[in-house]
Structure formats: structure tokens, C-alpha cells
Design an enzyme around this catalytic site. Sequence first.
Site, short mmCIF file in Angstrom:
data_model
loop_
_atom_site.label_atom_id
_atom_site.label_comp_id
_atom_site.label_asym_id
_atom_site.label_seq_id
_atom_site.Cartn_x
_atom_site.Cartn_y
_atom_site.Cartn_z
CB CYS A 1 4.98 8.63 -3.04
SG CYS A 1 6.37 7.59 -2.56
CB CYS B 1 4.25 -2.49 0.14
SG CYS B 1 4.57 -3.74 -1.13
CE LYS C 1 -0.80 5.08 1.17
NZ LYS C 1 0.43 5.70 1.73
#
Length: 419
Positions: A352, A237, A243
Site C-alpha cells: 500500500c 503477512c 484478504k
Amino acid sequence: MSDLDPARVAALALLGDVLEGQRLLSEVLGPRLDALAPPDRARAQRLAVGTLRWMDRADRALGPFVRMKPWPEIHNILRLAIFEIYEGGTPAHAAVAAAVDLARATDRGAGQAGMVNGVLRNVERAGGWQALPLPRLPKWLRKPLLKTYGKEVVAAMEAAFADGAPVDLSVKDDPAGWAERLGGTVLPTGSVRLDMPGQISALPGFADGAWWVQDAAAAVPARALGDVAGARVLDMCAAPGGKTLQLAAAGAQVTALDLSEARMARVGENLARCGLAAEIVVADALDYAAAPFDAVLLDAPCSATGTLRRHPDLPRAKAAQDFAPLIALQARLLDRALTLVKPGGRVVFCTCSLLPEEGEAQVDAALARHPGLVLDRDALQVDGIDPAWIGAQGLRLRPDYWADAGGMDGFFVAAFRAP
């Protein structure tokens, strides 16, 4: 509305999309703003975001002067004007005049323009804006947060949401040098926080790929994987790709996996700009198969309630019942991640979100489903992280942390060792 300020017209339409249409700004910005000139696009978005951020306080200011709840479009015109006057830097006379013009152009405008003028003048005469409580979250979100964190913490979070979010950068190297060059500070975790960012793409180092925009909290999960130089790492994802860039810059052999072709195209563009390499795969993570990786990073789709500093539309467009499918999907994705890593390999799971159902509860459920799965809390002790933020199930980052430095997004991070 052809003679009206196009930015205000677009901002009013965006408010209707969120508050009446229950749509996120990210879903409607393009259709609403693409026809505008760049300065009007930026101003319309700023007006809509600011009005949503301060809406609760605006409604409190309006309360004594509105006997009956106005029609939705008129109500949003009033909210927009109050934001402009008290938080947007617009002179009161200009904001009131613009609100009256907007009201006249609505379907019910002939009978509402006078009311809009009178109410706004009364609010202005009454004063006391700063004495009103900071904007509160909608009850559907505030209630579970109060249960989880308590009144004082939620109040501190709401203060962070009202302040908005600064711009953070992840840099390839020399954070102190880039902080000095760009005008900012180095945060304890190594991210660079800008003081006055301006246009991001015009800043030194952007075109050269020396850095990328990434909230400091969002940069923590990749660091929990430890030394990844030479390791095969799956960023599951992966979009929007911050990242992936981190892992590639750290020397990992990264496979970036996501379902969205359009968003992965942007990841590819950012990799190219930064001179970094990763394998890009557009596929459903639940169906993806490959040779086992040394490590997997799963930033799972979630409620995004930790990002309200920059997305005040979210709690207005969504509700608690919208998140049950996401919570179920998170569990399925974590189960899938464990099949894609070597025995003893590390899996970092993060969301998050501020909701424990998307964090601590997911960890407890995963441990119950997978005998032999081990939590690796030591992996979460990365530079700049206060050990007090690490609980029994993982690392909990909150918007009110680093309050004096501008806060951070809310995140939950857990590190596992696969059986």
C-alpha cells in the site's frame, strides 16, 4: 488541566506525540485515550486526525500573524483551533476560548494565552481560508512523488488526502442489495462504499458477518489470484485479515500467517464473526516452512504512503530514511514466497505504497534475481480495473483514481508465475 475539555487535552497530547515524538497515532491512541469516555475518545481522535490533515494550510493561515515560530505545544494549540473553526464545525468564539484555556494550562501559559487569543482573532478577521492552497505533503515525500508522477498528479493526490477516506465494505454476496440496505453505492470492483456509515458495529450485517470493512483498493490483490475455490492459499503477512476473509469467502483453503499474535487474534475474531475458516499461524514468514501452496498472496510491510487519506500522521511521524529496512525486507519476503509455492503457482505481491521502490523496482529486482520467474499481467485485469492502470511491472492504484466517487488507497500489485 483537570477543568479543561478532556477531548481537546488528549488531542493536543496526540499532536505532540506525532509532531515532536515522531510516533504514529496507532502507537499512542490507547495510552492517551483509554481513560476517556467513548464520546471523548472519538472526538479526541477526530480532532487530532483533522488537525494533522489540515496542518499545512493552518500554518499558512498563521504565517502572517506569527513573527517567531511558537513553542511546539502553543503551535499545536493554534493549529487545533484553526482546524476546529474552519473544518471542524466549532463556532469561532468557542474554539478561541478553548485554545486560550489550553495555553494557560501549559508550562509557558501565562505569557502565551494573550498571544494565542490575538493571533486567532487576526486569522479570523483576515479570512480567506478557502483561498489558501490545499495541504501539501512534507517535502521528504512530496519531492519523490513529483519525480515519479508529476505536478498535476501529486496535486490530485493531495486533494484526495485532504478529503479523507470513505468507508468501503467487502461483502460475501449481493453487493447491490447491501448497498441499498446500508445506504451506499457499488464500486466498479464490487466493493460497497457507504454514504453515511455511523457506528460500524451497529450496522445491519455486521453481527451476522455478512461483510467486513476493507478499502476497495485493498480488495483488488486477492482477486488477482483468480479462482481459488479448493486451492491451498497462503496469505503471507495476513493481519489485519481482510484478504484472508476474501480468500476464505471465495472457497480457498487459507493459511493466514503473521508475526503479530495480537493482530492475528483479531483476524480469528473476524473469521468467527463472518462464519469463515482459515488456519491461523503466528510465526516469522522468513522462517515459516510448509508443503508448497497453490498460490501465495504477499501484502508486504511497507511505508503505507498509499493510505494517507486515513493516516495523515504518517508523513509527519516518519521520514524517507525510515523505509530502507522495509524495502530490504520486502525483497526477502518475496524471495521466501517463491519458495512456498508450487512450480507454476501464482504469487501476488502488493504494497500500500506510492513509492516505486516498493513496487515497480521490487518487480524488476525480483525478475533479475530469479531466472524463469514470469510476470502475469493478464491476472491483473480483474473486474472494474481500468487497463490503463496496468503498467509494465504491475497494477498501480492511486488515491486520485475514482476522484468523483471518493478515491481509493494507493496500491501496487504484481502477479508472478513461479518457475
